[in-house]
Design a protein around this motif. Structure first.
Motif, PDB file in Angstrom:
ATOM      1  N   SER A  39      46.265  32.354  35.707  1.00  0.00           N
ATOM      2  CA  SER A  39      47.163  32.809  36.763  1.00  0.00           C
ATOM      3  C   SER A  39      48.391  31.907  36.770  1.00  0.00           C
ATOM      4  O   SER A  39      48.264  30.675  36.787  1.00  0.00           O
ATOM      5  CB  SER A  39      46.436  32.753  38.109  1.00  0.00           C
ATOM      6  N   SER A  76      48.856  41.453  35.050  1.00  0.00           N
ATOM      7  CA  SER A  76      49.031  41.984  36.405  1.00  0.00           C
ATOM      8  C   SER A  76      50.019  41.103  37.144  1.00  0.00           C
ATOM      9  O   SER A  76      49.828  39.890  37.228  1.00  0.00           O
ATOM     10  CB  SER A  76      47.703  41.980  37.162  1.00  0.00           C
ATOM     11  N   GLN A  78      51.865  40.543  40.820  1.00  0.00           N
ATOM     12  CA  GLN A  78      51.884  40.862  42.245  1.00  0.00           C
ATOM     13  C   GLN A  78      53.020  40.061  42.863  1.00  0.00           C
ATOM     14  O   GLN A  78      53.041  38.840  42.751  1.00  0.00           O
ATOM     15  CB  GLN A  78      50.556  40.489  42.916  1.00  0.00           C
ATOM     16  N   ALA A  99      57.797  47.889  40.013  1.00  0.00           N
ATOM     17  CA  ALA A  99      56.851  48.249  41.072  1.00  0.00           C
ATOM     18  C   ALA A  99      57.523  49.302  41.945  1.00  0.00           C
ATOM     19  O   ALA A  99      58.741  49.302  42.112  1.00  0.00           O
ATOM     20  CB  ALA A  99      56.498  47.020  41.897  1.00  0.00           C
ATOM     21  N   SER A 103      52.760  51.176  44.815  1.00  0.00           N
ATOM     22  CA  SER A 103      52.019  50.065  44.208  1.00  0.00           C
ATOM     23  C   SER A 103      52.047  48.801  45.065  1.00  0.00           C
ATOM     24  O   SER A 103      51.326  47.857  44.771  1.00  0.00           O
ATOM     25  CB  SER A 103      52.577  49.748  42.823  1.00  0.00           C
ATOM     26  N   LYS A 104      52.897  48.784  46.081  1.00  0.00           N
ATOM     27  CA  LYS A 104      53.006  47.627  46.994  1.00  0.00           C
ATOM     28  C   LYS A 104      53.281  46.326  46.242  1.00  0.00           C
ATOM     29  O   LYS A 104      52.676  45.299  46.493  1.00  0.00           O
ATOM     30  CB  LYS A 104      51.755  47.506  47.862  1.00  0.00           C
ATOM     31  N   GLY A 105      54.198  46.393  45.294  1.00  0.00           N
ATOM     32  CA  GLY A 105      54.621  45.192  44.568  1.00  0.00           C
ATOM     33  C   GLY A 105      53.735  44.797  43.407  1.00  0.00           C
ATOM     34  O   GLY A 105      53.853  43.698  42.889  1.00  0.00           O
ATOM     35  N   LYS A 106      52.840  45.698  42.957  1.00  0.00           N
ATOM     36  CA  LYS A 106      51.945  45.352  41.854  1.00  0.00           C
ATOM     37  C   LYS A 106      52.312  46.142  40.599  1.00  0.00           C
ATOM     38  O   LYS A 106      52.567  47.333  40.655  1.00  0.00           O
ATOM     39  CB  LYS A 106      50.496  45.645  42.222  1.00  0.00           C
ATOM     40  N   GLU A 108      50.878  46.549  36.503  1.00  0.00           N
ATOM     41  CA  GLU A 108      49.809  46.231  35.556  1.00  0.00           C
ATOM     42  C   GLU A 108      50.142  46.782  34.172  1.00  0.00           C
ATOM     43  O   GLU A 108      50.649  47.898  34.057  1.00  0.00           O
ATOM     44  CB  GLU A 108      48.474  46.805  36.015  1.00  0.00           C
ATOM     45  N   TYR A 132      55.841  35.267  43.282  1.00  0.00           N
ATOM     46  CA  TYR A 132      54.989  36.211  42.573  1.00  0.00           C
ATOM     47  C   TYR A 132      53.837  35.462  41.925  1.00  0.00           C
ATOM     48  O   TYR A 132      53.883  34.239  41.749  1.00  0.00           O
ATOM     49  CB  TYR A 132      55.757  36.993  41.502  1.00  0.00           C
ATOM     50  N   THR A 133      52.816  36.223  41.545  1.00  0.00           N
ATOM     51  CA  THR A 133      51.696  35.713  40.751  1.00  0.00           C
ATOM     52  C   THR A 133      51.511  36.639  39.562  1.00  0.00           C
ATOM     53  O   THR A 133      51.456  37.858  39.727  1.00  0.00           O
ATOM     54  CB  THR A 133      50.394  35.666  41.583  1.00  0.00           C
TER      55      THR A 133
END
Length: 141
Positions: A39, A76, A78, A99, A103-106, A108, A132-133
């Motif tokens: 991560s 991924s 986020q 996004a 997708s609410k900011g996600k 993939e 972000y992550t």
């Protein structure tokens, strides 16, 4: 006394420049088949307008990923704001995703990754700068 105070400012300024330049440079992350999930985090956006889909990105990549052998991975992202993900890879190939509200900011990206080095830019369509992550996980076929 005045001269000594002025001279103490110069080393402080130099140290600040080196510290900030270190933040802009991305540290390479090595991924090999069988690796554990990792991560990464950072701040999206930048001042450079990408003509494609990425919105505003930094001049340097947020992350550099070195894939040591062909492998299946899932990336991924986020993030807050209006995040975008631009990945430049082998022979100038680009992958660019945004996004959306659903997708609410996600974002993939699952798939087969070819051995090589990839530059990852995390942008923002609205020129925002948000946390972000980015998760990178091995994926079974």
């Amino acid at each position: 006394m005045k001269l000594s105070a002025q001279w103490s400012i110069i080393p402080t300024a130099i140290a600040t420049v080196f510290a900030l330049s270190g933040l802009a440079a991305s540290q390479p992350v090595s991924i090999s088949p069988g690796s554990q999930s990792i991560s990464l985090s950072g701040t999206s956006g930048g001042t450079r307008k990408d003509a494609g889909c990425a919105g505003y990105i930094a001049k340097m990549p947020n992350h550099t990923i070195q894939v040591t052998a062909d492998t299946n991975l899932r990336l991924s992202l986020q993030g807050a704001g209006a995040p975008t993900l631009l990945i430049t890879g082998l022979q100038g190939q680009n992958i660019c995703l945004q996004a959306d509200k659903l997708s609410k900011g996600k974002i993939e990206i699952p798939g087969r990754w070819t051995k090589g080095t990839y530059s990852v830019f995390v942008g923002d369509r609205a020129q925002g700068q948000n946390p972000y992550t980015l998760s990178i996980a091995p994926q079974k076929r």
